[in-house]
Each structure stands twice: as structure tokens, then as C-alpha cells.
Design a protein around this motif. Structure first.
Motif, PDB file in Angstrom:
ATOM      1  N   PRO A   1       0.827  -1.209   0.000  1.00 38.68           N
ATOM      2  CA  PRO A   1       0.000   0.000   0.000  1.00 38.68           C
ATOM      3  C   PRO A   1       0.859   1.257   0.000  1.00 38.68           C
ATOM      4  O   PRO A   1       1.987   1.253   0.482  1.00 38.68           O
ATOM      5  CB  PRO A   1      -0.805  -0.113   1.301  1.00 38.68           C
ATOM      6  N   GLY A   2       0.314   2.339  -0.518  1.00 33.73           N
ATOM      7  CA  GLY A   2       1.051   3.601  -0.544  1.00 33.73           C
ATOM      8  C   GLY A   2       0.945   4.346   0.764  1.00 33.73           C
ATOM      9  O   GLY A   2       0.630   3.773   1.822  1.00 33.73           O
ATOM     10  N   ASP A   3       1.205   5.631   0.717  1.00 37.82           N
ATOM     11  CA  ASP A   3       1.113   6.462   1.910  1.00 37.82           C
ATOM     12  C   ASP A   3      -0.338   6.565   2.380  1.00 37.82           C
ATOM     13  O   ASP A   3      -1.274   6.599   1.571  1.00 37.82           O
ATOM     14  CB  ASP A   3       1.652   7.865   1.623  1.00 37.82           C
ATOM     15  N   GLU A   4      -0.490   6.600   3.708  1.00 41.94           N
ATOM     16  CA  GLU A   4      -1.804   6.712   4.340  1.00 41.94           C
ATOM     17  C   GLU A   4      -2.786   5.670   3.795  1.00 41.94           C
ATOM     18  O   GLU A   4      -3.867   6.013   3.281  1.00 41.94           O
ATOM     19  CB  GLU A   4      -2.357   8.125   4.168  1.00 41.94           C
TER      20      GLU A   4
ATOM     21  N   GLY B   1      -7.231   0.439   6.221  1.00 49.14           N
ATOM     22  CA  GLY B   1      -7.073  -0.867   6.845  1.00 49.14           C
ATOM     23  C   GLY B   1      -7.336  -2.001   5.872  1.00 49.14           C
ATOM     24  O   GLY B   1      -6.674  -3.047   5.914  1.00 49.14           O
ATOM     25  N   GLU B   2      -8.293  -1.804   4.981  1.00 48.32           N
ATOM     26  CA  GLU B   2      -8.620  -2.844   3.998  1.00 48.32           C
ATOM     27  C   GLU B   2      -7.437  -3.085   3.052  1.00 48.32           C
ATOM     28  O   GLU B   2      -7.150  -4.232   2.684  1.00 48.32           O
ATOM     29  CB  GLU B   2      -9.858  -2.432   3.191  1.00 48.32           C
ATOM     30  N   GLU B   3      -6.741  -2.003   2.661  1.00 46.31           N
ATOM     31  CA  GLU B   3      -5.587  -2.143   1.764  1.00 46.31           C
ATOM     32  C   GLU B   3      -4.443  -2.881   2.451  1.00 46.31           C
ATOM     33  O   GLU B   3      -3.795  -3.742   1.841  1.00 46.31           O
ATOM     34  CB  GLU B   3      -5.115  -0.763   1.310  1.00 46.31           C
TER      35      GLU B   3
ATOM     36  N   PRO C   1      10.940  -4.689  10.451  1.00 41.01           N
ATOM     37  CA  PRO C   1       9.970  -5.429   9.643  1.00 41.01           C
ATOM     38  C   PRO C   1       9.058  -6.346  10.452  1.00 41.01           C
ATOM     39  O   PRO C   1       8.151  -6.970   9.887  1.00 41.01           O
ATOM     40  CB  PRO C   1      10.877  -6.258   8.707  1.00 41.01           C
ATOM     41  N   ALA C   2       9.265  -6.418  11.777  1.00 37.61           N
ATOM     42  CA  ALA C   2       8.519  -7.367  12.597  1.00 37.61           C
ATOM     43  C   ALA C   2       7.004  -7.163  12.556  1.00 37.61           C
ATOM     44  O   ALA C   2       6.250  -8.142  12.449  1.00 37.61           O
ATOM     45  CB  ALA C   2       9.040  -7.327  14.032  1.00 37.61           C
ATOM     46  N   PRO C   3       6.488  -5.926  12.655  1.00 37.05           N
ATOM     47  CA  PRO C   3       5.028  -5.778  12.630  1.00 37.05           C
ATOM     48  C   PRO C   3       4.386  -6.310  11.350  1.00 37.05           C
ATOM     49  O   PRO C   3       3.362  -7.022  11.408  1.00 37.05           O
ATOM     50  CB  PRO C   3       4.837  -4.264  12.763  1.00 37.05           C
ATOM     51  N   ASP C   4       4.963  -5.991  10.196  1.00 35.78           N
ATOM     52  CA  ASP C   4       4.380  -6.474   8.945  1.00 35.78           C
ATOM     53  C   ASP C   4       4.529  -7.991   8.814  1.00 35.78           C
ATOM     54  O   ASP C   4       3.642  -8.651   8.255  1.00 35.78           O
ATOM     55  CB  ASP C   4       5.039  -5.781   7.754  1.00 35.78           C
ATOM     56  N   MET C   5       5.626  -8.550   9.310  1.00 34.24           N
ATOM     57  CA  MET C   5       5.778 -10.006   9.283  1.00 34.24           C
ATOM     58  C   MET C   5       4.730 -10.662  10.180  1.00 34.24           C
ATOM     59  O   MET C   5       4.131 -11.677   9.804  1.00 34.24           O
ATOM     60  CB  MET C   5       7.190 -10.396   9.737  1.00 34.24           C
ATOM     61  N   ALA C   6       4.495 -10.069  11.350  1.00 33.27           N
ATOM     62  CA  ALA C   6       3.462 -10.604  12.246  1.00 33.27           C
ATOM     63  C   ALA C   6       2.080 -10.486  11.611  1.00 33.27           C
ATOM     64  O   ALA C   6       1.250 -11.399  11.711  1.00 33.27           O
ATOM     65  CB  ALA C   6       3.506  -9.865  13.580  1.00 33.27           C
ATOM     66  N   GLY C   7       1.819  -9.351  10.948  1.00 33.94           N
ATOM     67  CA  GLY C   7       0.537  -9.175  10.280  1.00 33.94           C
ATOM     68  C   GLY C   7       0.330 -10.180   9.155  1.00 33.94           C
ATOM     69  O   GLY C   7      -0.783 -10.692   8.963  1.00 33.94           O
TER      70      GLY C   7
ATOM     71  N   ASP D   1      -5.262 -14.066   8.706  1.00 33.48           N
ATOM     72  CA  ASP D   1      -6.600 -14.682   8.776  1.00 33.48           C
ATOM     73  C   ASP D   1      -7.362 -14.241  10.019  1.00 33.48           C
ATOM     74  O   ASP D   1      -8.592 -14.347  10.064  1.00 33.48           O
ATOM     75  CB  ASP D   1      -6.493 -16.203   8.774  1.00 33.48           C
ATOM     76  N   ASP D   2      -6.639 -13.786  11.047  1.00 38.40           N
ATOM     77  CA  ASP D   2      -7.279 -13.435  12.315  1.00 38.40           C
ATOM     78  C   ASP D   2      -7.412 -11.929  12.518  1.00 38.40           C
ATOM     79  O   ASP D   2      -7.872 -11.486  13.571  1.00 38.40           O
ATOM     80  CB  ASP D   2      -6.476 -14.016  13.488  1.00 38.40           C
ATOM     81  N   LEU D   3      -6.987 -11.130  11.541  1.00 42.16           N
ATOM     82  CA  LEU D   3      -6.992  -9.686  11.700  1.00 42.16           C
ATOM     83  C   LEU D   3      -8.210  -9.049  11.037  1.00 42.16           C
ATOM     84  O   LEU D   3      -8.651  -9.487   9.971  1.00 42.16           O
ATOM     85  CB  LEU D   3      -5.729  -9.077  11.073  1.00 42.16           C
ATOM     86  N   THR D   4      -8.707  -8.009  11.688  1.00 43.82           N
ATOM     87  CA  THR D   4      -9.682  -7.144  11.038  1.00 43.82           C
ATOM     88  C   THR D   4      -8.920  -6.043  10.300  1.00 43.82           C
ATOM     89  O   THR D   4      -7.703  -5.886  10.462  1.00 43.82           O
ATOM     90  CB  THR D   4     -10.617  -6.504  12.073  1.00 43.82           C
ATOM     91  N   ALA D   5      -9.625  -5.268   9.516  1.00 39.93           N
ATOM     92  CA  ALA D   5      -8.975  -4.178   8.787  1.00 39.93           C
ATOM     93  C   ALA D   5      -8.364  -3.166   9.746  1.00 39.93           C
ATOM     94  O   ALA D   5      -7.235  -2.698   9.547  1.00 39.93           O
ATOM     95  CB  ALA D   5      -9.982  -3.504   7.860  1.00 39.93           C
ATOM     96  N   ASP D   6      -9.083  -2.829  10.815  1.00 40.57           N
ATOM     97  CA  ASP D   6      -8.556  -1.853  11.777  1.00 40.57           C
ATOM     98  C   ASP D   6      -7.324  -2.399  12.495  1.00 40.57           C
ATOM     99  O   ASP D   6      -6.355  -1.666  12.735  1.00 40.57           O
ATOM    100  CB  ASP D   6      -9.633  -1.493  12.806  1.00 40.57           C
ATOM    101  N   ALA D   7      -7.348  -3.674  12.836  1.00 39.25           N
ATOM    102  CA  ALA D   7      -6.205  -4.281  13.508  1.00 39.25           C
ATOM    103  C   ALA D   7      -4.993  -4.325  12.581  1.00 39.25           C
ATOM    104  O   ALA D   7      -3.857  -4.089  13.007  1.00 39.25           O
ATOM    105  CB  ALA D   7      -6.556  -5.683  13.984  1.00 39.25           C
ATOM    106  N   ALA D   8      -5.214  -4.623  11.311  1.00 33.40           N
ATOM    107  CA  ALA D   8      -4.119  -4.660  10.348  1.00 33.40           C
ATOM    108  C   ALA D   8      -3.470  -3.293  10.215  1.00 33.40           C
ATOM    109  O   ALA D   8      -2.239  -3.169  10.147  1.00 33.40           O
ATOM    110  CB  ALA D   8      -4.628  -5.141   8.992  1.00 33.40           C
ATOM    111  N   LEU D   9      -4.277  -2.238  10.204  1.00 43.13           N
ATOM    112  CA  LEU D   9      -3.743  -0.883  10.100  1.00 43.13           C
ATOM    113  C   LEU D   9      -2.931  -0.525  11.344  1.00 43.13           C
ATOM    114  O   LEU D   9      -1.871   0.104  11.254  1.00 43.13           O
ATOM    115  CB  LEU D   9      -4.886   0.110   9.916  1.00 43.13           C
TER     116      LEU D   9
END
Length: 218
Positions: A34-37, A40-42, A108-114, A119-127
Motif C-alpha cells: 500500500p502507498g502512503d496513508e 485498513g482494507e488495503e 519489519p517485525a510488525p508487517d511479518m506478524a501481520g 486470517d485473524d486480523l480485522t482491517a482496523d487491527a491490520a492498520l
């Protein structure tokens, strides 16, 4: 001589670190990142669709951070040898470098964890998970600037490396402390500094180090 031989080779770990950082970033840039800003869905769609590439790029980047820590060890030995047994400036510069290296390790840990938990994340949680990387980035930026200040002062004081490298280190530290442009200092200037210092340390054996200037020379 064998000890210094290994330490000279360890200095080149800085070059390896930067190469791995570049490869790791390129792997992630090859995805539908995803680009800047982003919404959550992206972010969630990125985690779900590019899981393997995110994990691969993050792992390579982490390897680069490990090599950066090896480079720091080689740099500390040279700095302490040049400064003397008390090593006040060396201690602060090395400690700040360790902190910056740890935060780069975690970057890079947060994106690797995401990606692993997509499968268990909502859009808001992913953001929210994605935004954690920004905090690690800012921390690495500030600690990297602190490291550059003290290492740069040591280069100028001891002539371990040419004085212009020390002045360039101080200028880069200032750039990294200015919020609107600090990110560019960490993304571009800091890796270039690491490669430069790594190569210069490798090219200059311990036997060629100049003694610290005496009080009359300061």
C-alpha cells in the motif's frame, strides 16, 4: 595480527548489512504494498495476498541488521583503541548504535506478524499493526543520530578516519534530527555512511592507526 585480521574482515559486515537491507526492501517493493496513508482494507489485502514475500523480505532485512551489529563490534574495537582505555565517547556511540541496530532488527517485525496472522486480523487491527513499524523507524532515526554524533567526534579527535568523515557524520546526524527530512537521512544517508566507514576501516589496518593527539596538539 590474527585478531586484527578478523576485525578488519568484520568491518566489511557493514557492506553486507546494507546489501541485505536493499535486497529486503526490493523484495517488499515488488509486492502490492500500500502507498502512503493506506486504509485498513488495503493493508489487510496486502498481508493476505503477499504473505510469503513480506516474510522473505523481512527476514533478509533482519539478517542485514544482524550484520550491522557485527560491524558495530568491529567499529567499537577501533574506536576504543584510538580513544584510550576510558572510552567515554566510544561507550555512548556504541550503546546508541546497539539501540539503533535493535530497532532496525525489529523494523519489519510488525508487517511479518501481520502477514502470519492475516486470517485473524480485522482491517482496523491490520492498520494498527502496520503503524507500529513507524515507531521503530523513528526510534532508529534518533538513536542513529546520537551514534553519529559521538562517532563523528571521535573521528575528528583521534583521526581514526579522515576528519572529513567525522564532519560528514555530524552533518548527517543533524539531518536525521530534523523531523521533515530525518527519514531521508536514515533511509539514504545512514546506509551510505555505513558502507563508507566499513570500507575505510577495512582498508586501514590497526598498525596504521595514528595515536591520539597530545594536549599540545589540540
Amino acid at each position: 595480527m590474527m585478531r586484527w585480521g578478523w576485525e578488519r574482515l568484520a568491518a566489511l559486515a557493514g557492506v553486507v548489512a546494507v546489501a541485505l537491507w536493499v535486497i529486503g526492501v526490493l523484495i517488499q517493493e515488488s509486492t502490492d504494498m500500500p502507498g502512503d496513508e493506506p486504509t485498513g482494507e488495503e493493508v489487510l489485502a496486502w498481508y493476505s495476498g503477499d504473505e510469503n514475500a513480506i516474510l522473505a523480505g523481512g527476514f533478509v532485512f533482519i539478517l542485514g541488521a544482524l550484520f550491522f551489529l557485527i560491524f558495530l563490534g568491529a567499529l567499537r574495537v577501533r574506536l576504543l583503541d584510538a580513544e584510550g582505555p576510558r572510552g567515554f565517547l566510544t561507550a555512548i556511540g556504541y550503546t546508541a548504535g546497539l539501540g539503533a541496530g535493535f530497532l532496525l532488527l525489529m523494523l519489519p517485525a510488525p508487517d511479518m506478524a501481520g502477514a502470519l496472522a492475516n486470517d485473524d486480523l480485522t482491517a482496523d487491527a491490520a492498520l494498527a499493526v502496520n503503524s507500529l513499524g513507524d515507531m521503530f523507524f523513528i526510534g532508529a532515526e534518533l538513536l542513529g543520530a546520537l551514534m553519529l554524533v559521538f562517532v563523528g567526534l571521535l573521528f575528528i579527535k583521534t583521526r581514526l578516519l579522515p576528519a572529513w568523515v567525522g564532519w560528514a557524520s555530524l552533518v548527517l546526524a543533524l539531518v536525521m534530527l530534523i523531523p521533515p527530512i530525518g527519514w531521508a537521512g536514515l533511509l539514504l544517508g545512514f546506509p551510505l555512511w555505513t558502507v563508507l566507514v566499513s570500507v575505510l576501516l577495512w582498508m586501514r589496518p590497526a598498525a596504521e592507526l595514528s595515536p591520539p593527539p597530545t594536549a599540545s596538539q589540540l
